[in-house]
Design an enzyme around this catalytic site. Structure first.
Site, PDB file in Angstrom:
ATOM      1  N   THR A 141       0.851  -1.184   0.000  1.00  0.00           N
ATOM      2  CA  THR A 141       0.000   0.000   0.000  1.00  0.00           C
ATOM      3  C   THR A 141       0.889   1.238   0.000  1.00  0.00           C
ATOM      4  OG1 THR A 141      -1.607  -1.242   1.276  1.00  0.00           O
ATOM      5  CG2 THR A 141      -1.861   1.150   1.251  1.00  0.00           C
ATOM      6  N   ALA A 179     -19.984  -2.931  16.334  1.00  0.00           N
ATOM      7  CA  ALA A 179     -19.433  -2.002  17.333  1.00  0.00           C
ATOM      8  C   ALA A 179     -18.502  -2.776  18.255  1.00  0.00           C
ATOM      9  CB  ALA A 179     -20.572  -1.375  18.139  1.00  0.00           C
ATOM     10  N   GLY A 220      -7.888  -1.801  14.480  1.00  0.00           N
ATOM     11  CA  GLY A 220      -6.431  -1.799  14.672  1.00  0.00           C
ATOM     12  C   GLY A 220      -5.796  -2.520  13.504  1.00  0.00           C
ATOM     13  N   CYS A 240      -2.970  -2.157   8.857  1.00  0.00           N
ATOM     14  CA  CYS A 240      -3.454  -1.479   7.647  1.00  0.00           C
ATOM     15  C   CYS A 240      -4.292  -0.247   7.942  1.00  0.00           C
ATOM     16  CB  CYS A 240      -4.248  -2.470   6.803  1.00  0.00           C
ATOM     17  SG  CYS A 240      -3.186  -3.771   6.226  1.00  0.00           S
ATOM     18  N   ARG A 293      -0.143  -5.594  15.863  1.00  0.00           N
ATOM     19  CA  ARG A 293       0.139  -4.193  15.491  1.00  0.00           C
ATOM     20  C   ARG A 293      -1.106  -3.331  15.685  1.00  0.00           C
ATOM     21  NH1 ARG A 293       3.272  -5.222   9.793  1.00  0.00           N
ATOM     22  NH2 ARG A 293       1.757  -6.918   9.654  1.00  0.00           N
TER      23      ARG A 293
HETATM   24  C1  UDX Z   1       2.731  -4.360   4.742  1.00  0.00           C
HETATM   25  C2  UDX Z   1       1.532  -3.557   5.142  1.00  0.00           C
HETATM   26  O1  UDX Z   1       0.958  -4.175   6.284  1.00  0.00           O
HETATM   27  C3  UDX Z   1       0.520  -3.555   4.039  1.00  0.00           C
HETATM   28  O2  UDX Z   1      -0.461  -2.568   4.326  1.00  0.00           O
HETATM   29  C4  UDX Z   1       1.160  -3.165   2.758  1.00  0.00           C
HETATM   30  O3  UDX Z   1       0.169  -3.282   1.736  1.00  0.00           O
HETATM   31  C5  UDX Z   1       2.325  -4.091   2.471  1.00  0.00           C
HETATM   32  O4  UDX Z   1       3.264  -3.949   3.517  1.00  0.00           O
HETATM   33  P1  UDX Z   1       2.875  -6.762   5.495  1.00  0.00           P
HETATM   34  O5  UDX Z   1       3.041  -7.976   4.696  1.00  0.00           O
HETATM   35  O6  UDX Z   1       2.008  -6.735   6.696  1.00  0.00           O
HETATM   36  O7  UDX Z   1       2.337  -5.678   4.536  1.00  0.00           O
HETATM   37  O8  UDX Z   1       4.336  -6.236   5.889  1.00  0.00           O
HETATM   38  P2  UDX Z   1       5.272  -6.952   6.938  1.00  0.00           P
HETATM   39  O9  UDX Z   1       4.524  -8.027   7.630  1.00  0.00           O
HETATM   40  O10 UDX Z   1       5.914  -5.866   7.665  1.00  0.00           O
HETATM   41  O11 UDX Z   1       6.323  -7.690   5.979  1.00  0.00           O
HETATM   42  C6  UDX Z   1       7.180  -6.960   5.185  1.00  0.00           C
HETATM   43  C7  UDX Z   1       8.310  -7.913   4.811  1.00  0.00           C
HETATM   44  O12 UDX Z   1       9.196  -7.275   3.906  1.00  0.00           O
HETATM   45  C8  UDX Z   1       9.148  -8.322   6.024  1.00  0.00           C
HETATM   46  O13 UDX Z   1       9.296  -9.718   6.027  1.00  0.00           O
HETATM   47  C9  UDX Z   1      10.501  -7.641   5.795  1.00  0.00           C
HETATM   48  O14 UDX Z   1      11.594  -8.390   6.287  1.00  0.00           O
HETATM   49  C10 UDX Z   1      10.546  -7.588   4.276  1.00  0.00           C
HETATM   50  N1  UDX Z   1      11.425  -6.559   3.727  1.00  0.00           N
HETATM   51  C11 UDX Z   1      11.458  -5.324   4.287  1.00  0.00           C
HETATM   52  C12 UDX Z   1      12.223  -6.885   2.629  1.00  0.00           C
HETATM   53  O15 UDX Z   1      12.210  -8.001   2.151  1.00  0.00           O
HETATM   54  N2  UDX Z   1      13.024  -5.932   2.084  1.00  0.00           N
HETATM   55  C13 UDX Z   1      13.102  -4.686   2.632  1.00  0.00           C
HETATM   56  O16 UDX Z   1      13.874  -3.865   2.116  1.00  0.00           O
HETATM   57  C14 UDX Z   1      12.314  -4.372   3.766  1.00  0.00           C
HETATM   58  C1  UDX Z   2      -8.129  -4.690   6.268  1.00  0.00           C
HETATM   59  C2  UDX Z   2      -9.070  -4.692   5.075  1.00  0.00           C
HETATM   60  O1  UDX Z   2     -10.282  -5.372   5.427  1.00  0.00           O
HETATM   61  C3  UDX Z   2      -8.413  -5.386   3.885  1.00  0.00           C
HETATM   62  O2  UDX Z   2      -9.264  -5.328   2.762  1.00  0.00           O
HETATM   63  C4  UDX Z   2      -7.094  -4.672   3.599  1.00  0.00           C
HETATM   64  O3  UDX Z   2      -6.434  -5.273   2.506  1.00  0.00           O
HETATM   65  C5  UDX Z   2      -6.189  -4.697   4.803  1.00  0.00           C
HETATM   66  O4  UDX Z   2      -6.861  -4.092   5.914  1.00  0.00           O
HETATM   67  P1  UDX Z   2      -7.381  -6.341   8.163  1.00  0.00           P
HETATM   68  O5  UDX Z   2      -6.735  -5.112   8.698  1.00  0.00           O
HETATM   69  O6  UDX Z   2      -6.600  -7.585   8.050  1.00  0.00           O
HETATM   70  O7  UDX Z   2      -7.939  -6.028   6.655  1.00  0.00           O
HETATM   71  O8  UDX Z   2      -8.637  -6.703   9.079  1.00  0.00           O
HETATM   72  P2  UDX Z   2     -10.188  -6.341   9.074  1.00  0.00           P
HETATM   73  O9  UDX Z   2     -10.933  -7.606   9.125  1.00  0.00           O
HETATM   74  O10 UDX Z   2     -10.513  -5.366   8.021  1.00  0.00           O
HETATM   75  O11 UDX Z   2     -10.364  -5.618  10.524  1.00  0.00           O
HETATM   76  C6  UDX Z   2      -9.681  -4.414  10.720  1.00  0.00           C
HETATM   77  C7  UDX Z   2     -10.001  -3.937  12.131  1.00  0.00           C
HETATM   78  O12 UDX Z   2     -11.366  -3.512  12.210  1.00  0.00           O
HETATM   79  C8  UDX Z   2      -9.823  -5.004  13.214  1.00  0.00           C
HETATM   80  O13 UDX Z   2      -9.209  -4.400  14.339  1.00  0.00           O
HETATM   81  C9  UDX Z   2     -11.248  -5.421  13.555  1.00  0.00           C
HETATM   82  O14 UDX Z   2     -11.354  -5.802  14.919  1.00  0.00           O
HETATM   83  C10 UDX Z   2     -12.001  -4.123  13.314  1.00  0.00           C
HETATM   84  N1  UDX Z   2     -13.410  -4.307  12.948  1.00  0.00           N
HETATM   85  C11 UDX Z   2     -13.716  -4.928  11.769  1.00  0.00           C
HETATM   86  C12 UDX Z   2     -14.389  -3.785  13.780  1.00  0.00           C
HETATM   87  O15 UDX Z   2     -14.092  -3.240  14.843  1.00  0.00           O
HETATM   88  N2  UDX Z   2     -15.698  -3.908  13.413  1.00  0.00           N
HETATM   89  C13 UDX Z   2     -16.062  -4.517  12.239  1.00  0.00           C
HETATM   90  O16 UDX Z   2     -17.253  -4.606  11.946  1.00  0.00           O
HETATM   91  C14 UDX Z   2     -15.035  -5.053  11.402  1.00  0.00           C
END
Ligand code: UDX
Ligand code: UDX
Length: 434
Positions: free
Chosen positions: A122, A254, A259, A262, A329
């Protein structure tokens, strides 16, 4: 069959790479974290995601999925390079793109054949153009035939494989429409709607989608807070609202708010983009304020029920930001624990999957091995994450273990009438307090 490189094996990259391998492609996943790659090479998952371990194993066995730390071998012969590295929040909420830059420069250093560079991470609107500049600048006078495509992820943690394999839509954005159309071929087996647009529009679709989902949640939480004062039940309000096809039933639960890695990052980044370009994002700012307030309200309810939080013991069920993930996170539990400790409370907590991650950040918290250990001698019990295993806990035992039969059901998981009939002081979210 295509040759694909995925850079980053986090929640997004590992699921993306594994699912592309499952579709029959040759995929090499790269990560710069040696521990992560070494673990994966031994079949150890760096994250908890239902079904992932088995899918990884199947595709490694089938020799479609490979892991490496070495960019050269990862990119060798690749037609597609997905950038799926972290884009954490910077100090002002802007997305930190240092890892995206590092990945783009590595591609520029190594690749000498036509390639599609795809932003799966993202990234702020306009980053696709910036990635192209990074690559061109890095190449200098060494020409390279490449295009950048924005392909935002819509994966929910806990259901990421299903979300990849059965998406509502795939969004592809590029100034080179041929490149986007070519990338669409990779997704054809999913038989889903594939939307091809320009780069900036695709990047904005991602932010606008997440910000809208967060807005829905903050909206129902604000309605819930009114329901508490006005004697209505927010769960039934949400049900009644959701029957309107224009509203729909989802994302109207609700609770303690949103959290994860994302929503908080993406809403803040969108706010930052707006302010930077002269738009005043009042709605986004209110959405974030309501979310922060939801945690403070939970602490206020506990303080009111116990008279004081100083020297009280609070049991916390659930530390992950949502069920079916080990990701903590920006979880509501972490923020509430911090607020409680600030008021002198003692914390004992348990989570079905997130204890490893929790132990790294929660120092002065007693980490328990069961919900019953959490309840033992606690002055109140807070449900912070609605894990299935908390649905049917033995409340007779819980009541015996608690010092006070006070429960704050932060996700409206439990049957309020049943608990009240058992003599608990039951507090939910958006429901009348007994
Ligand atoms: C994250 C965000 O959560 C998401 O919103 C976004 O779309 C993509 O980046 P996520 O997969 O959750 O996605 O990231 P994270 O779990 O932090 O993993 C990132 C990975 O990239 C880690 O394993 C890290 O070691 C790796 N990384 C980081 C590389 O391989 N090269 C780098 O230079 C930095
Ligand atoms: C979100 C988006 O749904 C996904 O499309 C995007 O790619 C990444 O971010 P994620 O963060 O994994 O996915 O979880 P999600 O199921 O969306 O929940 C996000 C947060 O909202 C959580 O903390 C959840 O507890 C909260 N939530 C969700 C509520 O409090 N109420 C709801 O009705 C739904």
């Amino acid at each position: 069959m295509s040759k694909i490189c995925v850079i980053g094996t986090g929640y997004v990259g590992l699921v993306t790479g594994t699912c592309f391998a499952e579709l029959g492609n040759q995929v090499t996943c790269l990560d710069t974290d040696p521990a992560r790659i070494n673990g994966l090479l031994q079949g150890q998952m760096p994250i908890y995601e239902p079904g992932l371990e088995q899918l990884v194993e199947q595709n490694v066995q089938a020799k479609r999925l490979h892991f490496t730390q070495d960019y050269r071998s990862a990119l060798e012969g690749a037609e597609y390079a997905f950038i799926a590295v972290g884009t954490p929040s910077g100090v002002d909420g802007e997305a930190d793109l240092q890892y995206v830059k590092a990945a783009a420069e590595s591609i520029a250093d190594i690749v000498d054949f036509p390639i599609l560079v795809i932003n799966k991470s993202t990234v702020p609107v306009g980053t696709g153009d910036w990635v192209a500049d990074v690559i061109r600048r890095r190449r200098g006078d060494r020409s390279l035939e490449f295009s950048v495509v924005s392909n935002p992820e819509f994966l929910r943690e806990g259901s990421a494989i299903n979300d990849f394999m059965s998406p509502d839509r795939v969004v592809l954005g590029s100034e080179d429409r041929k490149a986007a159309t070519r990338l669409a071929e990779l997704y054809k087996p999913l038989r889903c709607t594939i939307m091809v647009t320009d780069l900036r529009t695709a990047e904005m679709i991602k932010y606008a989608s997440n910000a809208f989902l967060a807005t829905r949640i903050s909206f129902i939480n604000e309605i819930g807070n009114m329901c508490e004062d006005l004697g209505a039940d927010v769960r039934e309000v949400a049900q009644g609202m959701g029957l309107d096809k224009r509203i729909g039933p989802s994302f109207l639960d609700a609770g303690l708010g949103w959290g994860g890695s994302c929503f908080p990052k993406d809403v803040k980044a969108l706010e930052h983009m707006a302010v930077l370009h002269g738009t005043q994002p009042q709605l986004l700012q209110a959405v974030m304020e309501i979310n922060r307030n939801q945690r403070r309200r939970a602490v206020m309810k506990l303080r009111k029920a116990l008279g004081t939080l100083n020297e009280k013991t609070i049991g916390i069920l659930g530390i992950s930001f949502k069920p079916n993930t080990d990701d903590i996170r920006d979880s509501a539990a972490l923020e509430i624990i911090h607020l409680l400790i600030n008021e002198g409370a003692h914390i004992q907590a348990y989570d079905p999957q997130a204890m490893d991650n929790a132990s790294k950040v929660l120092k002065n918290v007693k980490l328990c091995e069961s919900p019953y250990e959490v309840a033992d001698s606690a002055d109140a019990l807070l449900l912070a994450t609605e894990w299935n295993e908390f649905k049917q806990i033995d409340f007779v035992k819980i009541k015996q273990l608690l010092r006070n039969p006070v429960i704050l059901d932060g996700r409206n998981l439990w049957d309020s009438e049943l608990l009240k009939s058992m003599g608990f002081t039951y507090m939910g979210i958006g429901r009348a307090i007994n």
